[in-house]
Scaffold this active site. Structure first.
Site, mmCIF file in Angstrom:
data_model
loop_
_atom_site.group_PDB
_atom_site.id
_atom_site.type_symbol
_atom_site.label_atom_id
_atom_site.label_comp_id
_atom_site.label_asym_id
_atom_site.label_seq_id
_atom_site.Cartn_x
_atom_site.Cartn_y
_atom_site.Cartn_z
ATOM 1 N N ARG A 64 -5.823 -7.943 0.317
ATOM 2 C CA ARG A 64 -7.249 -7.640 0.496
ATOM 3 C C ARG A 64 -7.508 -6.215 0.962
ATOM 4 O O ARG A 64 -8.306 -5.478 0.374
ATOM 5 C CB ARG A 64 -7.872 -8.599 1.545
ATOM 6 C CG ARG A 64 -8.266 -9.928 1.031
ATOM 7 C CD ARG A 64 -8.052 -10.970 2.106
ATOM 8 N NE ARG A 64 -6.621 -11.107 2.319
ATOM 9 C CZ ARG A 64 -5.858 -11.948 1.618
ATOM 10 N NH1 ARG A 64 -6.395 -12.750 0.762
ATOM 11 N NH2 ARG A 64 -4.547 -12.003 1.791
ATOM 12 N N THR A 65 -6.834 -5.803 2.030
ATOM 13 C CA THR A 65 -7.154 -4.511 2.640
ATOM 14 C C THR A 65 -6.848 -3.360 1.680
ATOM 15 O O THR A 65 -7.650 -2.434 1.527
ATOM 16 C CB THR A 65 -6.343 -4.348 3.952
ATOM 17 O OG1 THR A 65 -6.486 -5.545 4.713
ATOM 18 C CG2 THR A 65 -6.824 -3.161 4.748
ATOM 19 N N LYS A 92 15.382 5.695 2.344
ATOM 20 C CA LYS A 92 16.525 6.611 2.448
ATOM 21 C C LYS A 92 16.607 7.261 3.827
ATOM 22 O O LYS A 92 17.363 8.201 4.028
ATOM 23 C CB LYS A 92 16.412 7.696 1.373
ATOM 24 C CG LYS A 92 16.405 7.163 -0.043
ATOM 25 C CD LYS A 92 16.175 8.290 -1.044
ATOM 26 C CE LYS A 92 15.837 7.751 -2.422
ATOM 27 N NZ LYS A 92 15.275 8.762 -3.299
ATOM 28 N N ARG A 114 -1.369 1.322 6.711
ATOM 29 C CA ARG A 114 -0.926 0.086 7.364
ATOM 30 C C ARG A 114 0.521 0.292 7.746
ATOM 31 O O ARG A 114 1.332 0.740 6.930
ATOM 32 C CB ARG A 114 -1.076 -1.120 6.439
ATOM 33 C CG ARG A 114 -0.452 -2.373 7.034
ATOM 34 C CD ARG A 114 -0.818 -3.609 6.293
ATOM 35 N NE ARG A 114 -2.201 -3.994 6.528
ATOM 36 C CZ ARG A 114 -2.735 -5.155 6.154
ATOM 37 N NH1 ARG A 114 -1.990 -6.035 5.516
ATOM 38 N NH2 ARG A 114 -3.985 -5.452 6.408
ATOM 39 N N HIS A 142 -6.734 -4.030 13.807
ATOM 40 C CA HIS A 142 -7.092 -4.004 12.371
ATOM 41 C C HIS A 142 -8.607 -3.738 12.356
ATOM 42 O O HIS A 142 -9.410 -4.644 12.093
ATOM 43 C CB HIS A 142 -6.726 -5.341 11.734
ATOM 44 C CG HIS A 142 -6.792 -5.368 10.234
ATOM 45 N ND1 HIS A 142 -7.338 -4.347 9.470
ATOM 46 C CD2 HIS A 142 -6.397 -6.332 9.342
ATOM 47 C CE1 HIS A 142 -7.258 -4.679 8.184
ATOM 48 N NE2 HIS A 142 -6.684 -5.865 8.089
HETATM 49 N N1 CP Z 1 -7.100 -9.655 5.988
HETATM 50 C C1 CP Z 1 -6.043 -8.873 5.619
HETATM 51 O O1 CP Z 1 -5.691 -7.908 6.302
HETATM 52 O O2 CP Z 1 -5.438 -9.259 4.467
HETATM 53 P P1 CP Z 1 -4.237 -8.465 3.763
HETATM 54 O O3 CP Z 1 -3.033 -8.592 4.650
HETATM 55 O O4 CP Z 1 -4.063 -9.148 2.427
HETATM 56 O O5 CP Z 1 -4.659 -7.031 3.623
#
Ligand code: CP
Length: 318
Positions: A64-65, A92, A114, A142
């Site tokens: 999603r993100t 590496k 991320r 998040h």
């Molecule tokens: N909600 C969320 O962070 O989903 P993903 O891990 O798929 O990005």
């Protein structure tokens, strides 16, 4: 965009909800309202970030993100490059700072990242000039998930002041929980967490929230239940006897909701483990706004990107 520029974010980066103010959140929501109209028009694209290049750096899995940021960037006409750790030279032995500096030397303006290490974004922000947006750092924060969650709650319930929100599940390993707590508190909501004692951090009451170990009491108390999954991939020891037992004692199912004398809003940030923390008849019910959360994610992320670029003085009129 018409009148979104009636304010600037107080920060250069979005490292976490902890580091932004209520007025930043309100500005992001006002701007997201406008972008939601844009993405529902026949022509969904605006030229605002035409001169901006954004790198999406994902050192951890995401559906999603990652897709939501990429779509938001493309709707804003930014140039986008994508990086996934699994297929990169990180394998590496290259350091995070070297990886990012190499990418930045290709004239990148903003970094969406991320990373499994809490604080990785904060570390980078001390060493690079680009705007950094945290798309999830380990078990820490998040922020865009919390923003889209609160935006979706507000769309459903109006002003969140005094609204009762319970976050249910694996609080200990959840970055969504911490960002939600900070965001909802800044917006004046009352927040509780609910889950097995082993999955609730011991000192969480220091954040000024309630703790409820009885799922039925938690559901009876709340206006909104934000349900989280059990993050087995982050658990080095067993925190619950089995997923079957978790589903029995903490799973949100139709029988539990039918026993309430009111309707509550059901949310989940995804990915869902159907039959564990939530049953399909709840996830797919009229009370669930799970897919609206995903839709709002694009508008909210457009707003964050736009406002950070606006602060740099880098946006074009639409
Ligand atoms: N909600 C969320 O962070 O989903 P993903 O891990 O798929 O990005």
């Amino acid at each position: 965009m018409t009148n979104q520029a009636d304010g600037f974010l107080s920060t250069k980066h979005l490292l976490g909800i902890k580091y932004i103010q209520k007025k930043d959140i309100e500005l992001i929501f006002r701007t997201a309202d406008e972008f939601k109209q844009v993405i529902n028009r026949p022509i969904k694209k605006v030229p605002s970030l035409r001169d901006i290049t954004i790198a999406n750096l994902f050192f951890e899995n995401s559906t999603r993100t990652k897709l939501s940021f990429e779509l938001a960037e493309k709707r804003l006409s930014a140039d986008v490059i994508n990086f996934s750790a699994a297929s990169s030279s990180v394998k590496k032995g290259e350091t995070l700072l070297d990886t990012v500096n190499n990418i930045l030397s290709m004239k990148v303006d903003m970094v969406v990242m991320r990373h499994p290490s809490p604080g990785a974004h904060f570390f980078l922000s001390k060493h690079i000039d680009a705007n950094i947006i945290n798309a999830g750092d380990g078990t820490h924060e998040h922020p865009t998930q919390a923003l889209l969650d609160a935006f979706s709650m507000q769309e459903k319930l109006g002003n969140l002041s005094k609204k009762k929100i319970v976050i249910i599940g694996d609080i200990k390993h959840s970055r969504v929980a911490l960002s939600n707590i900070f965001c909802l508190q800044k917006l004046g909501a009352e927040v509780k967490v609910c889950g097995p004692p082993t999955l609730i951090p011991k000192n969480i009451h220091h954040l000024g929230i309630g703790v409820e170990y009885d799922i039925d009491k938690a559901l009876a108390w709340c206006d909104v239940a934000n349900i989280l999954r059990i993050q087995l991939e982050r658990q080095d020891i067993k925190y619950i006897p089995s997923l079957r037992e978790y589903a029995m004692f903490f799973g949100v199912n139709k029988e539990r909701l039918d026993r309430l004398d009111k309707e509550i809003v059901i949310m989940h940030p995804g990915p869902i483990n159907r039959g564990v923390e939530i049953t399909s008849d709840v996830a797919d019910s009229d009370h669930s706004i799970i897919l609206q959360q995903v839709e709002n994610g694009v508008a909210v992320r457009m707003a964050v990107l736009y406002l950070l670029a606006n602060k740099r003085g880098n946006v074009l009129g639409n």
